[in-house]
Design a protein around this motif. Structure first.
Motif, PDB file in Angstrom:
ATOM      1  N   ASN A 158      26.934 -80.443  35.928  1.00  0.00           N
ATOM      2  CA  ASN A 158      26.521 -79.823  34.663  1.00  0.00           C
ATOM      3  C   ASN A 158      27.052 -78.395  34.542  1.00  0.00           C
ATOM      4  O   ASN A 158      27.257 -77.908  33.433  1.00  0.00           O
ATOM      5  N   GLU A 159      27.254 -77.743  35.660  1.00  0.00           N
ATOM      6  CA  GLU A 159      27.764 -76.367  35.652  1.00  0.00           C
ATOM      7  C   GLU A 159      29.291 -76.303  35.626  1.00  0.00           C
ATOM      8  O   GLU A 159      29.860 -75.233  35.437  1.00  0.00           O
ATOM      9  N   LEU A 160      29.944 -77.415  35.838  1.00  0.00           N
ATOM     10  CA  LEU A 160      31.411 -77.396  35.926  1.00  0.00           C
ATOM     11  C   LEU A 160      32.076 -77.015  34.613  1.00  0.00           C
ATOM     12  O   LEU A 160      33.152 -76.430  34.606  1.00  0.00           O
ATOM     13  N   GLY A 161      31.434 -77.323  33.488  1.00  0.00           N
ATOM     14  CA  GLY A 161      32.007 -76.958  32.197  1.00  0.00           C
ATOM     15  C   GLY A 161      32.238 -75.466  32.066  1.00  0.00           C
ATOM     16  O   GLY A 161      33.256 -75.025  31.517  1.00  0.00           O
ATOM     17  N   SER A 162      31.305 -74.674  32.581  1.00  0.00           N
ATOM     18  CA  SER A 162      31.476 -73.223  32.503  1.00  0.00           C
ATOM     19  C   SER A 162      32.647 -72.761  33.373  1.00  0.00           C
ATOM     20  O   SER A 162      33.320 -71.794  33.042  1.00  0.00           O
ATOM     21  N   LEU A 163      32.892 -73.474  34.462  1.00  0.00           N
ATOM     22  CA  LEU A 163      34.035 -73.107  35.303  1.00  0.00           C
ATOM     23  C   LEU A 163      35.349 -73.354  34.584  1.00  0.00           C
ATOM     24  O   LEU A 163      36.312 -72.613  34.764  1.00  0.00           O
ATOM     25  N   VAL A 164      35.387 -74.394  33.779  1.00  0.00           N
ATOM     26  CA  VAL A 164      36.599 -74.679  33.012  1.00  0.00           C
ATOM     27  C   VAL A 164      36.930 -73.479  32.145  1.00  0.00           C
ATOM     28  O   VAL A 164      38.077 -73.038  32.087  1.00  0.00           O
ATOM     29  N   ALA A 165      35.916 -72.926  31.476  1.00  0.00           N
ATOM     30  CA  ALA A 165      36.144 -71.765  30.626  1.00  0.00           C
ATOM     31  C   ALA A 165      36.536 -70.541  31.449  1.00  0.00           C
ATOM     32  O   ALA A 165      37.468 -69.821  31.108  1.00  0.00           O
ATOM     33  N   VAL A 166      35.834 -70.325  32.550  1.00  0.00           N
ATOM     34  CA  VAL A 166      36.079 -69.133  33.361  1.00  0.00           C
ATOM     35  C   VAL A 166      37.475 -69.146  33.988  1.00  0.00           C
ATOM     36  O   VAL A 166      38.164 -68.148  34.010  1.00  0.00           O
ATOM     37  N   TYR A 167      37.898 -70.286  34.490  1.00  0.00           N
ATOM     38  CA  TYR A 167      39.155 -70.346  35.229  1.00  0.00           C
ATOM     39  C   TYR A 167      40.311 -70.892  34.410  1.00  0.00           C
ATOM     40  O   TYR A 167      41.352 -71.237  34.948  1.00  0.00           O
ATOM     41  N   GLY A 168      40.129 -70.976  33.109  1.00  0.00           N
ATOM     42  CA  GLY A 168      41.249 -71.228  32.235  1.00  0.00           C
ATOM     43  C   GLY A 168      41.737 -72.647  32.131  1.00  0.00           C
ATOM     44  O   GLY A 168      42.894 -72.868  31.820  1.00  0.00           O
TER      45      GLY A 168
END
Length: 179
Positions: A158-168
């Motif tokens: 569930n938290e992986l989506g935010s990583l997509v945004a953070v790491y481009g």
């Protein structure tokens, strides 16, 4: 020439060479100093380039792992739906390895952020526990036995989506994150 004039000539030559060596030594020290500064600047630039490359490799590692972890969660759920202990354990082991790798990347990229690495560690621990809890058990209610592990895995994904945004990962374009 008499010995006294040789001595006088030698004294003059010695004095001239001593006086002439001072500017040459000063120039030599100056050249050495300039070279040392250039070398230090080059070493600092190299260190910065290595650190930047290491960071970029970790970012690439994170972006590579995100869809894999989502796929692993999906496969764990399929194993539970088909009540296959063997498949669940296989995907659980894969989760442990790849989630642990993601945790290492995140700790290097954002050392102060502990929320997601803590969730990852919990999911990895529970997935490891499943290995011993399900060992030699083929007739179990897999949905019930694996509930906490699956919840921990879901908390991470569930938290992986935010990583997509953070790491481009959005820059990748139209790729599907879950394949």
């Amino acid at each position: 020439m008499d010995p006294l004039s040789w001595q006088a000539a030698y004294s003059v030559i010695d004095h001239v060479s001593t006086v002439a060596s001072i500017p040459l030594a000063t120039i030599g020290f100056f050249v050495a100093y300039v070279q040392i500064r250039k070398t230090r600047k080059a070493a600092e630039a190299t260190r910065a380039a290595v650190e930047s490359a290491r960071t970029e490799m970790s970012r690439a590692g994170v972006l590579t792992l995100l869809p894999q972890l989502q796929r692993i969660e999906e496969q764990m759920e399929r194993a539970v739906s088909s009540n296959s202990v063997e498949l669940f354990l296989a995907w659980s082991n894969t989760w442990r390895f790849q989630a642990g790798e993601l945790k290492g990347h995140l700790e290097m990229l954002a050392p102060g952020n502990e929320q997601l690495p803590t969730l990852i560690q919990k999911s990895v621990g529970l997935a490891g526990y499943m290995k011993t809890a399900l060992d030699d058990k083929r007739e179990v209610d897999l949905r019930k036995v694996t509930r906490k592990t699956r919840e921990a895995v879901a908390a991470v994904t569930n938290e992986l989506g935010s990583l997509v945004a953070v790491y481009g990962a959005a820059a990748i374009g139209g790729t599907n994150a879950v394949q």
